[in-house]
Design a protein around this motif. Structure first.
Motif, short mmCIF file in Angstrom:
data_model
loop_
_atom_site.label_atom_id
_atom_site.label_comp_id
_atom_site.label_asym_id
_atom_site.label_seq_id
_atom_site.Cartn_x
_atom_site.Cartn_y
_atom_site.Cartn_z
N GLN A 74 -14.33 -3.38 -5.16
CA GLN A 74 -13.92 -4.60 -4.44
C GLN A 74 -15.16 -5.48 -4.34
OE1 GLN A 74 -12.44 -2.53 -0.89
NE2 GLN A 74 -10.33 -3.05 -1.45
N TYR A 147 -5.40 -10.11 -9.34
CA TYR A 147 -6.20 -9.44 -8.30
C TYR A 147 -6.51 -10.42 -7.17
CZ TYR A 147 -10.33 -7.50 -6.01
OH TYR A 147 -11.24 -7.06 -5.08
N ARG A 151 -5.12 -10.22 -3.30
CA ARG A 151 -6.04 -10.13 -2.16
C ARG A 151 -5.73 -11.19 -1.11
NH1 ARG A 151 -10.15 -7.05 -1.49
NH2 ARG A 151 -11.13 -8.56 -0.11
N GLU A 156 -7.92 -5.98 1.93
CA GLU A 156 -8.63 -4.79 1.46
C GLU A 156 -7.71 -3.72 0.89
OE1 GLU A 156 -11.57 -3.21 4.08
OE2 GLU A 156 -12.33 -5.18 4.66
N TRP A 159 -7.57 -3.34 -4.99
CA TRP A 159 -8.79 -2.95 -5.69
C TRP A 159 -8.71 -3.37 -7.16
CZ3 TRP A 159 -12.77 0.27 -3.59
CH2 TRP A 159 -12.51 0.79 -2.31
#
Length: 286
Positions: A74, A147, A151, A156, A159
């Protein structure tokens, strides 16, 4: 100069059901440096960590498990410790080093972590997006935007992950502890929102389904063709040209018969390939 061809665009018509790698144990180790073409074997890890990982893989494979090791990261998060996520049997657990580096992890063999009840159990879905552009251009070109959008919705719980297989289906997203691999996720923002909403509600978004990784490939395809949530695989019978798969659905038996299509589909398996390959996707039989 000829125009670049991306395998996920050239193979956009290939059916995806039954294309997930067969895996019953996922080992996801945090590794922040740049990933190479084959990062699990080509990396800057110390000899102690390499040995710990190799011995763990060998021990679990020796017990008959189909194990797959991946690196995860991350980049937006600057944390002092290092994490290992282990998934098996529908349970995802997180282990933390407790200090910088890997020393806090490698004191305990992976086999002991796997068979113990330590670690934090993660019940909410975690999303692992393949972004390894060194392995295939499509993974970075199409995976990184997905991604970033995931997010925005999930923080969180998302990944980056190394190669999951099948770059021609990029963007590829593995969801754990659901244990399902998805492809062609997030062509547009609305698609991301619908995808997340279905997964968070405990459903399987079938328009993106490649397969449940713990199932053999014909069973993966059969689950997709059944088009129902809450299925439990009971048995399968392989015949000459087809597989009869039996599921339990709310206490009732459901039989799904699948086989390979008679006609092959041309696919560009990787951006580095020069020629198309012929593959026969799964189809639903009477």
């Amino acid at each position: 100069m000829s125009e670049r061809i991306y395998c996920s665009e050239a193979s956009a018509d290939q059916p995806m059901l039954g294309t997930a790698a067969v895996v019953d144990v996922w080992l996801l180790l945090e590794y922040r440096p740049a990933w190479r073409v084959k990062p699990i074997t080509d990396n800057a890890l110390g000899e102690g960590v390499r040995s710990w990982l190799a011995q763990g893989l060998e021990a679990l494979e020796g017990q008959g498990h189909k194990v797959r090791a991946q690196f995860i990261r991350q980049p937006e998060i600057d944390r002092p410790d290092t994490r290992l996520l282990v998934h098996h049997g529908g349970v995802l657990r997180a282990f933390e080093s407790g200090d910088p580096g890997y020393d806090g992890l490698i004191r305990t063999p992976i086999k002991a972590l796997f068979h113990g009840l330590s670690g934090e159990r993660l019940d909410a879905p975690r999303y692992f997006v393949c972004t390894n552009g060194q392995r295939d251009l499509c993974c970075a070109r199409f995976g990184l935007p997905v991604y970033n959008r995931l997010r925005e919705h999930l923080g969180e719980h998302v990944w980056q992950v190394t190669h999951l297989g099948g770059h021609r289906f990029a963007p590829n997203v593995l969801v754990l502890p659901q244990g399902v691999l998805y492809g062609r996720v997030g062509a547009e923002d609305e698609s991301i929102e619908r995808f997340v909403a279905e997964v968070e509600a405990g459903r399987v978004p079938r328009r993106h389904l490649r397969g449940r990784s713990c199932y053999p490939k014909p069973v993966q395809a059969a689950e997709g063709f059944a088009d129902r949530d809450g299925l439990e695989w009971v048995a399968s019978e392989e015949l000459d040209s087809n597989t009869k798969v039996t599921f339990d659905h709310q206490g009732k038996s459901l039989l799904v018969n699948v086989g390979r299509a008679d006609e092959a589909v041309p696919v560009l398996a990787s951006c580095g390939d020069r020629q198309m390959k012929a593959e026969r996707p799964y189809r639903l039989l009477d």
